[in-house]
Design an enzyme around this catalytic site. Structure first.
Site, short mmCIF file in Angstrom:
data_model
loop_
_atom_site.label_atom_id
_atom_site.label_comp_id
_atom_site.label_asym_id
_atom_site.label_seq_id
_atom_site.Cartn_x
_atom_site.Cartn_y
_atom_site.Cartn_z
N ALA A 127 0.87 -1.16 0.00
CA ALA A 127 0.00 0.00 0.00
C ALA A 127 0.92 1.22 0.00
O ALA A 127 2.11 1.07 0.15
CB ALA A 127 -0.88 0.00 1.23
N CYS A 128 0.37 2.42 -0.15
CA CYS A 128 1.30 3.50 -0.36
C CYS A 128 0.66 4.88 -0.41
O CYS A 128 -0.54 5.04 -0.34
CB CYS A 128 2.01 3.36 -1.70
SG CYS A 128 1.69 1.84 -2.51
#
Ligand code: SF4
Ligand code: SF4
Lengths: 501, 385
Positions: free
Chosen positions: B19-20
């Protein structure tokens, strides 16, 4: 000759409940129940009972229990009851043993060794009650790429003969003659209502079902029964039947007794004659012949219909399927080991072919390796029992599935395997006028659409759980499958990883 | 930096899950600006990453070498560099080779050697652009799958990717990004869940001048990958991002689609939406979905896809990952969080959240000049929805 066969079933009638109404007598088409007027008592001839449960369901006082005969021979792993009784039957008749439905042998069912995935934490599952969930599937050949016009507002690539299915479940080939007209009408109407296809089987199209031709697959089998230009042109899809999972490599035989006036007119053969489908199609002895027939049918329908080719799943399915696609098939149908039939030699049904799961995995992989997967859709048949099987089949690589037995069970079939006798107590697999009335097409249609509807709801739920909202994102997406209790070789053929890995 | 190609998916899971935070900014008038703002913006979303990957893509930073493929390569050591340089000399005409300047940064541990090269295809002067590009793709894939101790992580013209293990602001400091100027920047802070993180696995992911930064997990990965394999793309990194990059390469470069259409393949309109379009559009979008159904990206994602002169933000069809769009004069901002945009540009002309599957496109060809023409509306071009 005195038969050495013991009754297969025991019929118990609770005398306290039984009112001697004789419903079971009239319901049993196998003459297993009778009324003894002298004693004013309903009795049974258990040796005739096939365990179809018609009497059980229709007894108004629930007085009847039908169960397997518990008496047993000396235990022997090799000489099972079945092995012994088959020999008894053959020594009493001298013929091939015939049977109906798909094999009842315990060959591995790979669906039961495959498990689906669900989203947790790193991606959200999707709730089909609140979000769109798309099952729409288009069958037919797709080009390698789409070319746009230079201003990108239109396409140059024309794509033709795409068959839209609202759910990726179709009703498989069952011919009029093998099944009753009321049964076929139920299938045809249900397919039309559910936005999917039904299949004439090899028996032609009865005039009363013409109005459902828009959702019809017109089969062209080795006997060519009922095949004429109008029949082909009315259909949505034309299907060449090469083989069938329940009887790979052999033809069909509809006994003359079943060829009534109506059946004879539909099949275009004289009344009362046996309808014999040769084992091979006598104009197809090789792949180039198949190609010729495919193009003959395309010509006959002016290239407006996709041509489907159906084979039984056998050892070289992958290579054969690749040849079929190259020969011009737009849809290929694989019918697995557990596929059903109205009549087949038992020895063939139980010993020939391979499980559909393995055939499907091998064919999908081969077509992808050769870069021709887009040239044909893959439809699988033979032993699809529930929406879990459907979902797993799609994840393995199928575009859609055909169901047969499941559809008949929805209509009442209790899988008693007597389809070949023409006496089906549920009025499905018979042309006996008294019996065929047991299927009311209005009710039949409703039972079938209910089944299709409940499966599609379930598929949507499973898709949503995987975080997917369109069926095409599952198709061939084997990462959503894991195998349990499978050998490395089986996992490799299925192209799935072991659970936990 | 051992076995560069093996470390990405350490436990051999189906794919790398991460995720980011993502951020992109572009001056659609083509004016170049430094990396100062984007570093500040991505650092503001520090908590969305976990320090196991950060990176940037810059377009327009090598105007003096605009005709040369700018290869950026990570090496294990100088021997591997020497080996690979022989390979490069064999296959390319090399104008210039230099070490990418770096600046010791306390949290950047055990960095690989990073060099850049300005290359032309040997004997390729007369061949067509597409052939040259194919050649470059082939060589990059060859190096990245075969060489155990070298990894090409940037291969486009007049653009570069800088990335590594660390928070994005640390990576920026390490590569001195404040000193570069470009008209389009994208950035990424990574939160991988199933990999220790390695330099090559950070975003942006690049092939030729295409870059992708991505936030999400694509549930259709299995089939997207199998589909792309049919066209010769080997997804060796086993990341969703790689799949997006190859899909875009296939659709844009090989099949010739503009970004508006590509967006409608990756985040295809619902069948019910298609059925409401005018006849001609209906046919077009139905056909695209029928043919490219296997490239539909399903599951939650936001991507910023960039290439020479164009930046595109796109979310999945039901927008399960965030994307905020901001505009100010000719600037277009795309971000996971609005706060990051406001930090570098407090007085936006417009800030909005696009619909799921609706591409937001910034392009040098259609510069944003005033608020009225705000974001080039893809709908008006494709007649969608
Ligand atoms: S109706 Fe079926 S179950 Fe009942 S006695 Fe007859 S064959 Fe047996
Ligand atoms: S169709 Fe009729 S005869 Fe055949 S298995 Fe079902 S109930 Fe028995």
């Amino acid at each position: 000759m005195k038969t050495y066969l013991p009754p297969k079933f025991i019929i118990e009638r609770d005398q306290y409940r039984c009112t001697q109404c004789q419903a079971c007598v009239s319901q049993c088409s196998f003459d297993a129940n009778y009324y003894d007027a002298e004693d004013d008592e309903v009795r049974s001839r258990e040796e005739n009972c096939v365990g179809c449960h018609r009497c059980v369901v229709f007894c108004p006082t629930n007085a009847i229990t039908v169960r397997e005969n518990p008496s047993s021979y000396r235990r022997n792993e090799s000489w099972t009851h079945e092995a012994i009784e088959d020999i008894i039957k053959q020594s009493e008749t001298g013929g091939m043993l015939l049977t109906g439905m798909g094999t009842d042998k315990g060959y591995p069912i790979f669906w039961d060794h495959l498990l689906l995935n669900a989203s947790q934490v790193t991606n959200p599952s999707i709730d089909p009650l609140r979000e769109p969930m798309e099952l729409t599937t288009y069958l037919g050949q797709k080009p390698d790429m789409v070319k746009l016009t230079s201003d990108s507002t239109d396409i140059e690539t024309e794509i033709t003969n795409q068959i839209k299915l609202d759910i990726p479940i179709m009703l498989t080939a069952m011919s009029y003659g093998a099944i009753s007209l009321n049964t076929q009408e139920s299938l045809a109407r249900a397919a039309t209502e559910a936005g999917t296809l039904w299949n004439t089987g090899e028996g032609g199209l009865h005039p009363s079902l013409r109005k459902y031709a828009n959702n019809m697959v017109a089969q062209v089998a080795s006997g060519r029964f009922g095949v004429h230009s109008e029949y082909l042109n009315m259909a949505r899809v034309v299907e060449i039947k090469i083989g069938q999972g329940a009887k790979p490599g052999i033809g069909g035989h509809l006994p003359g007794e079943k060829v009534s006036l109506d059946v004879s007119a539909t099949r275009m053969i004289p009344q009362g004659t046996d309808a014999l489908s040769p084992a091979p199609q006598h104009d197809i002895y090789s792949i180039e012949d198949l190609s010729q027939l495919i193009y003959a049918l395309k010509e006959a329908t002016n290239y407006t219909k996709p041509i489907s080719v159906k084979i039984a799943a056998v050892h070289n399915s992958a290579a054969i399927a690749s040849g079929m696609v190259r020969a011009g098939a737009d849809i290929i149908v694989l019918d697995g080991l557990r596929g059903s039939t109205g009549a087949t030699p038992k020895i063939i049904r139980d010993n020939v072919g391979i499980p559909i799961e393995l055939a499907l995995a091998a064919v999908d992989e081969r077509l992808r390796k050769e870069g021709i997967r887009n040239k044909a859709s893959i439809v699988v048949a033979g032993g699809i029992r529930n929406s879990g099987d459907v979902t797993k089949a799609i994840a393995l690589g199928a575009d859609a599935v055909y169901i047969g037995t499941a559809a008949l069970i929805a209509l009442g079939c209790h899988v008693c395997q007597q389809c070949h006798t023409g006496k089906c107590a549920w009025g499905i697999c018979t042309t006996n006028v008294g019996l065929t009335k047991r299927i009311n097409p209005n009710i039949g249609t409703r039972r079938l659409t209910n089944l299709l509807n409940s499966w599609s709801l379930e598929i949507k739920d499973m898709l949503g759980g995987m975080g997917i909202n369109a069926i095409e994102s599952l198709r061939g997406n084997r990462l959503h499958l894991r195998g349990v209790g499978l050998s490395d070789t089986e996992l490799k053929i299925l192209g799935v990883r072991a659970a936990g890995s | 930096m051992k076995k560069l190609d093996k470390i990405n998916n350490f436990y051999n899971d189906d794919k790398v899950i991460d995720a980011c935070s993502i951020f992109g900014m572009m001056d659609t008038s083509g004016k170049c600006f430094s990396g100062k703002d984007i570093i500040k913006a991505i650092a503001n979303m520090h908590d969305r990453g976990n320090g196991l990957g950060g990176g940037f893509a810059v377009y327009g930073l090598y105007p003096q070498y605009a005709d040369f493929y700018a290869f950026h390569i990570m090496y294990f050591n100088h021997e591997s560099r020497a080996r690979l340089e022989t390979y490069l000399e064999e296959h390319f005409y090399m104008l210039r080779a230099e070490e990418v300047p770096t600046n010791p940064t306390p949290n950047i541990l055990k960095p690989p050697l990073v060099w850049r090269y300005f290359l032309k295809v040997r004997g390729g002067e007369n061949s067509e652009q597409r052939q040259q590009d194919d050649y470059v793709v082939e060589k990059v894939m060859d190096i990245n799958t075969r060489a155990k101790d070298a990894f090409v992580f940037s291969s486009g013209k007049n653009m570069a990717v800088f990335k590594g293990v660390g928070y994005p602001e640390e990576i920026a400091e390490y590569f001195c990004l404040e000193q570069y100027e470009g008209y389009l920047w994208t950035a990424h802070g990574r939160f991988p869940t199933n990999t220790p993180g390695w330099w090559g696995g950070a975003h942006p992911f690049n092939i030729l001048d295409w870059t992708v930064v991505h936030n999400g997990e694509i549930s259709s990965y299995g089939i997207n990958r199998r589909y792309l394999e049919q066209f010769g793309y080997n997804c060796t990194m086993q990341t969703d991002t790689e799949v997006v990059a190859y899909a875009v390469d296939l659709l844009a470069r090989k099949h010739g689609f503009p970004m508006e259409i590509i967006a409608k393949i990756l985040a295809a309109p619902l069948w019910s939406e298609i059925s409401r379009l005018p006849e001609k559009k209906q046919k077009m979008f139905r056909t695209l979905r029928q043919v490219y159904g296997s490239l539909l990206l399903n599951g939650p994602f936001t991507v910023i896809i960039a290439h020479q002169g164009e930046m595109v933000g796109l979310t999945d069809r039901i927008r399960l990952r965030p994307l905020v769009v901001g505009t100010k004069d000719s600037m277009l901002y795309l971000s996971s969080e609005e706060s990051a945009i406001r930090l570098v540009c407090p007085h936006l002309d417009d800030a909005r959240i696009p619909m799921g599957g609706e591409p937001v496109i910034g392009s040098l060809q259609n510069p944003l000049n005033s608020r009225k023409t705000a974001i080039q509306d893809p709908q008006s071009k494709t007649g969608e929805k």
